[in-house]
Design an enzyme around this catalytic site. Structure first.
Site, PDB file in Angstrom:
ATOM      1  N   HIS A 309       0.854  -1.194   0.000  1.00 59.68           N
ATOM      2  CA  HIS A 309       0.000   0.000   0.000  1.00 59.68           C
ATOM      3  C   HIS A 309       0.878   1.228   0.000  1.00 59.68           C
ATOM      4  O   HIS A 309       1.943   1.222   0.628  1.00 59.68           O
ATOM      5  CB  HIS A 309      -0.919   0.003   1.234  1.00 59.68           C
ATOM      6  CG  HIS A 309      -2.061   0.939   1.094  1.00 59.68           C
ATOM      7  ND1 HIS A 309      -1.961   2.275   1.402  1.00 59.68           N
ATOM      8  CD2 HIS A 309      -3.314   0.739   0.629  1.00 59.68           C
ATOM      9  CE1 HIS A 309      -3.119   2.847   1.154  1.00 59.68           C
ATOM     10  NE2 HIS A 309      -3.959   1.949   0.674  1.00 59.68           N
ATOM     11  N   ASP A 367      -7.901  -5.535   0.055  1.00 64.74           N
ATOM     12  CA  ASP A 367      -8.382  -6.380  -1.040  1.00 64.74           C
ATOM     13  C   ASP A 367      -7.985  -7.837  -0.896  1.00 64.74           C
ATOM     14  O   ASP A 367      -8.444  -8.686  -1.647  1.00 64.74           O
ATOM     15  CB  ASP A 367      -7.853  -5.843  -2.381  1.00 64.74           C
ATOM     16  CG  ASP A 367      -8.509  -4.529  -2.733  1.00 64.74           C
ATOM     17  OD1 ASP A 367      -9.680  -4.353  -2.363  1.00 64.74           O
ATOM     18  OD2 ASP A 367      -7.854  -3.692  -3.373  1.00 64.74           O
TER      19      ASP A 367
HETATM   20  N1  CMC Z   1       4.092  -7.581  -4.998  1.00 66.47           N
HETATM   21  C1  CMC Z   1       5.434  -7.588  -5.173  1.00 66.47           C
HETATM   22  N2  CMC Z   1       6.210  -6.503  -5.006  1.00 66.47           N
HETATM   23  C2  CMC Z   1       5.602  -5.373  -4.634  1.00 66.47           C
HETATM   24  C3  CMC Z   1       4.213  -5.297  -4.429  1.00 66.47           C
HETATM   25  C4  CMC Z   1       3.444  -6.467  -4.616  1.00 66.47           C
HETATM   26  N3  CMC Z   1       2.125  -6.449  -4.446  1.00 66.47           N
HETATM   27  N4  CMC Z   1       3.874  -4.036  -4.074  1.00 66.47           N
HETATM   28  C5  CMC Z   1       5.011  -3.321  -4.053  1.00 66.47           C
HETATM   29  N5  CMC Z   1       6.055  -4.133  -4.390  1.00 66.47           N
HETATM   30  C6  CMC Z   1       7.488  -3.752  -4.422  1.00 66.47           C
HETATM   31  C7  CMC Z   1       7.820  -2.951  -5.661  1.00 66.47           C
HETATM   32  O1  CMC Z   1       8.226  -3.783  -6.723  1.00 66.47           O
HETATM   33  C8  CMC Z   1       8.911  -2.054  -5.145  1.00 66.47           C
HETATM   34  O2  CMC Z   1      10.100  -2.831  -5.081  1.00 66.47           O
HETATM   35  P1  CMC Z   1      11.538  -2.129  -5.349  1.00 66.47           P
HETATM   36  O3  CMC Z   1      11.696  -1.111  -4.253  1.00 66.47           O
HETATM   37  O4  CMC Z   1      12.535  -3.238  -5.279  1.00 66.47           O
HETATM   38  O5  CMC Z   1      11.456  -1.503  -6.711  1.00 66.47           O
HETATM   39  C9  CMC Z   1       8.501  -1.763  -3.706  1.00 66.47           C
HETATM   40  O6  CMC Z   1       7.706  -2.873  -3.310  1.00 66.47           O
HETATM   41  C10 CMC Z   1       7.698  -0.466  -3.560  1.00 66.47           C
HETATM   42  O7  CMC Z   1       6.596  -0.532  -4.456  1.00 66.47           O
HETATM   43  P2  CMC Z   1       5.953   0.720  -5.205  1.00 66.47           P
HETATM   44  O8  CMC Z   1       5.222   0.246  -6.402  1.00 66.47           O
HETATM   45  O9  CMC Z   1       7.006   1.763  -5.395  1.00 66.47           O
HETATM   46  O10 CMC Z   1       4.960   1.236  -4.082  1.00 66.47           O
HETATM   47  P3  CMC Z   1       3.725   2.173  -4.318  1.00 66.47           P
HETATM   48  O11 CMC Z   1       3.454   2.838  -3.029  1.00 66.47           O
HETATM   49  O12 CMC Z   1       3.923   3.047  -5.502  1.00 66.47           O
HETATM   50  O13 CMC Z   1       2.552   1.136  -4.695  1.00 66.47           O
HETATM   51  C11 CMC Z   1       0.709  -0.317  -4.610  1.00 66.47           C
HETATM   52  C12 CMC Z   1       1.537   0.738  -3.851  1.00 66.47           C
HETATM   53  C13 CMC Z   1      -0.545  -0.623  -3.794  1.00 66.47           C
HETATM   54  C14 CMC Z   1       0.272   0.229  -5.967  1.00 66.47           C
HETATM   55  C15 CMC Z   1       1.564  -1.613  -4.772  1.00 66.47           C
HETATM   56  O14 CMC Z   1       1.945  -2.110  -3.515  1.00 66.47           O
HETATM   57  C16 CMC Z   1       0.841  -2.678  -5.582  1.00 66.47           C
HETATM   58  O15 CMC Z   1       0.868  -2.651  -6.813  1.00 66.47           O
HETATM   59  N6  CMC Z   1       0.148  -3.649  -4.892  1.00 66.47           N
HETATM   60  C17 CMC Z   1      -0.646  -4.638  -5.573  1.00 66.47           C
HETATM   61  C18 CMC Z   1      -1.983  -4.034  -5.983  1.00 66.47           C
HETATM   62  C19 CMC Z   1      -2.929  -3.878  -4.821  1.00 66.47           C
HETATM   63  O16 CMC Z   1      -3.089  -4.775  -4.011  1.00 66.47           O
HETATM   64  N7  CMC Z   1      -3.603  -2.713  -4.774  1.00 66.47           N
HETATM   65  C20 CMC Z   1      -4.653  -2.427  -3.768  1.00 66.47           C
HETATM   66  C21 CMC Z   1      -4.229  -1.334  -2.824  1.00 66.47           C
HETATM   67  S1  CMC Z   1      -5.320  -1.227  -1.387  1.00 66.47           S
HETATM   68  C22 CMC Z   1      -6.888  -0.874  -2.033  1.00 66.47           C
HETATM   69  C23 CMC Z   1      -6.950   0.410  -2.768  1.00 66.47           C
HETATM   70  O17 CMC Z   1      -6.505   1.437  -2.262  1.00 66.47           O
HETATM   71  O18 CMC Z   1      -7.476   0.408  -3.878  1.00 66.47           O
END
Ligand code: CMC
Length: 434
Positions: A309, A367
């Site tokens: 998140h 989720d």
């Molecule tokens: N699986 C594997 N790796 C992950 C995941 C995941 N679900 N989420 C983040 N990472 C890794 C990412 O690859 C990155 O690694 P590195 O630092 O080595 O490059 C690190 O963690 C930070 O990730 P980010 O994408 O920079 O973080 P963010 O804050 O931009 O993204 C997020 C947050 C929710 C988009 C992301 O965690 C994600 O894509 N999660 C899966 C989708 C999901 O479950 N979304 C629902 C969110 S809660 C409900 C809502 O608000 O809608």
């Protein structure tokens, strides 16, 4: 805000110092007010994804990502999920406080009287392909509400804003259920106003004219709780979309449709569908390591949906409640061993012990468990995000109302760090290099 301008930040650019006020919120980190920065210093700030930027002032919802805390109007989400109904929470989000008994009756009555949609909108559904995703239909039909409800599109009129708010909260379950019925070729079921909000939605989704549908009280309670847990989440992508769209003065139905379109993305509300599909694909506990490996592989675009998140860097409190709910439901239904729940529980355990997830603070989010509950209720995965949209409509509408009433509200117009070509002379066709 308390103690506005309690302190000052000093920014020095090439020897010149600029004082920027530091604003102190009720809760959360202090905020440096950079509104005068460009005027005073001639520079912009760069923050793609808004990781360090407060886009507005708001008194609705507070999230502390490090502590795993979520408050609506100051009330902890855990208590609301345990003791409240969705419409009580909706009242708090919209009007600032939980309703007393008389206020709740009056509010429920107002919402209930708006559950039907204009009869002509039924024809509108027929324009969609049967295999359209219900979210696609939802974006279209909610946007089209501005073509049916002209008497509540003047955002300068507080009464029209109120009517538009109630209409959207009341009609979203009807529209989502109709989108579902249309996709499976069953007759659409009209709302039944003697039913509570969540039960009414279940009835519209699962009843058929040919036979009686008995609403299971366990499902009705779980549905209501799912609505509560998704009701608002401060300035997330879809709420910010709604605020940005409405900052131009656009009509409320169009703005909520924009929010729905944003919510559909897999990084946001679309994750609940993707998560259950992944759990199904994993299928058995012995295949979990293979998927964990893929999630960690930088050359593989696969992410573990339902994990991570932007704000929560510890447990998502909504996920904790959702997990308890999932276990409760299977226990109450007498099916303690659900294969998907087993895979989810084991996946969570393995991920939370894995260095990759620990180092990046990746915990299950709201989720992760919601899809398991919705699946147990009989919803297809394509309905998971529409259900999120029904609940979040309350949050979007609350954020929209707050924004419209904010005297500092302006059209949202971010700037950019331009990296394209500098100004150059026009080149005639014959002189262009191929
Ligand atoms: N699986 C594997 N790796 C992950 C995941 C995941 N679900 N989420 C983040 N990472 C890794 C990412 O690859 C990155 O690694 P590195 O630092 O080595 O490059 C690190 O963690 C930070 O990730 P980010 O994408 O920079 O973080 P963010 O804050 O931009 O993204 C997020 C947050 C929710 C988009 C992301 O965690 C994600 O894509 N999660 C899966 C989708 C999901 O479950 N979304 C629902 C969110 S809660 C409900 C809502 O608000 O809608």
């Amino acid at each position: 805000m308390k103690d506005v301008k309690a302190a000052t930040a000093k920014l020095t650019i090439e020897g010149r110092s600029i004082d920027l006020p530091i604003l102190r919120p009720t809760l959360g980190p202090d905020v440096i007010d950079i509104r005068s920065l460009y005027k005073e210093a001639g520079v912009f700030t760069l923050d793609p994804g808004f990781g360090s930027t407060a886009s507005c002032e708001s008194a609705i919802t507070f999230v502390d990502g490090d502590a795993g805390q979520l408050l609506h109007r100051g009330y902890p989400i855990e208590e609301l999920a345990e003791k409240s109904t969705f419409l009580e929470v909706a009242h708090a989000l919209l009007y600032g406080d939980l309703p007393d008994r008389a206020q709740l009756i009056e509010f429920e009555d107002r919402v209930t009287r708006h559950t039907m949609i204009h009869e002509q909108m039924h024809n509108f559904f027929c324009g969609f392909r049967r295999d359209a995703h219900p979210m696609a239909t939802l974006v279209g039909v909610v946007g089209a509400m501005s073509a049916f409800y002209h008497d509540s599109t003047d955002i300068t009129d507080p009464w029209q804003r109120e009517v538009a708010s109630i209409r959207m909260i009341a009609k979203l379950p009807t529209i989502a259920a109709m989108a579902y019925k249309y996709s499976i070729g069953q007759p659409m079921i009209y709302p039944k106003n003697d039913l509570p909000y969540a039960s009414n939605f279940l009835n519209m989704c699962f009843a058929v004219p040919a036979e009686e549908y008995r609403i299971d009280p366990i499902f009705a309670k779980a549905m209501d709780r799912i609505f509560i847990l998704h009701a608002d989440h401060e300035q997330n992508a879809s709420s910010s979309t709604v605020r940005l769209a409405s900052s131009s003065g656009a009509n409320p139905f169009g703005c909520i449709a924009a929010g729905i379109a944003c919510l559909w993305g897999p990084a946001h509300g679309g994750a609940n569908q993707a998560c259950l599909e992944t759990l199904r694909e994993i299928g058995t506990k012995d295949r979990i390591p293979e998927f964990i490996k893929r999630a960690k592989d930088k050359n593989d675009p696969f992410r573990l949906m339902g994990f991570g998140h932007r704000v929560y860097k510890s447990h998502d409190p909504r996920a904790t409640v959702m997990k308890e709910s999932a276990h409760e439901i299977f226990e109450l239904l007498g099916t303690k061993s659900n294969p998907i729940l087993e895979v989810a529980t084991e996946l969570e355990r393995i991920a939370l012990e894995d260095d990759y997830f620990i180092e990046r603070n990746l915990y299950p989010n709201v989720d992760f468990y919601s899809g398991i509950i919705l699946d147990a209720m009989g919803f297809p995965t394509s309905m998971f995000t529409p259900i999120f949209a029904i609940a979040r409509t309350v949050g979007w509408v609350s954020q929209w109302r707050e924004m419209i009433s904010d005297p500092h509200q302006k059209i949202a117009r971010p700037r950019q760090l331009y990296t394209g070509a500098a100004a150059r002379d026009y080149v005639d066709m014959g002189n262009r290099k191929s």
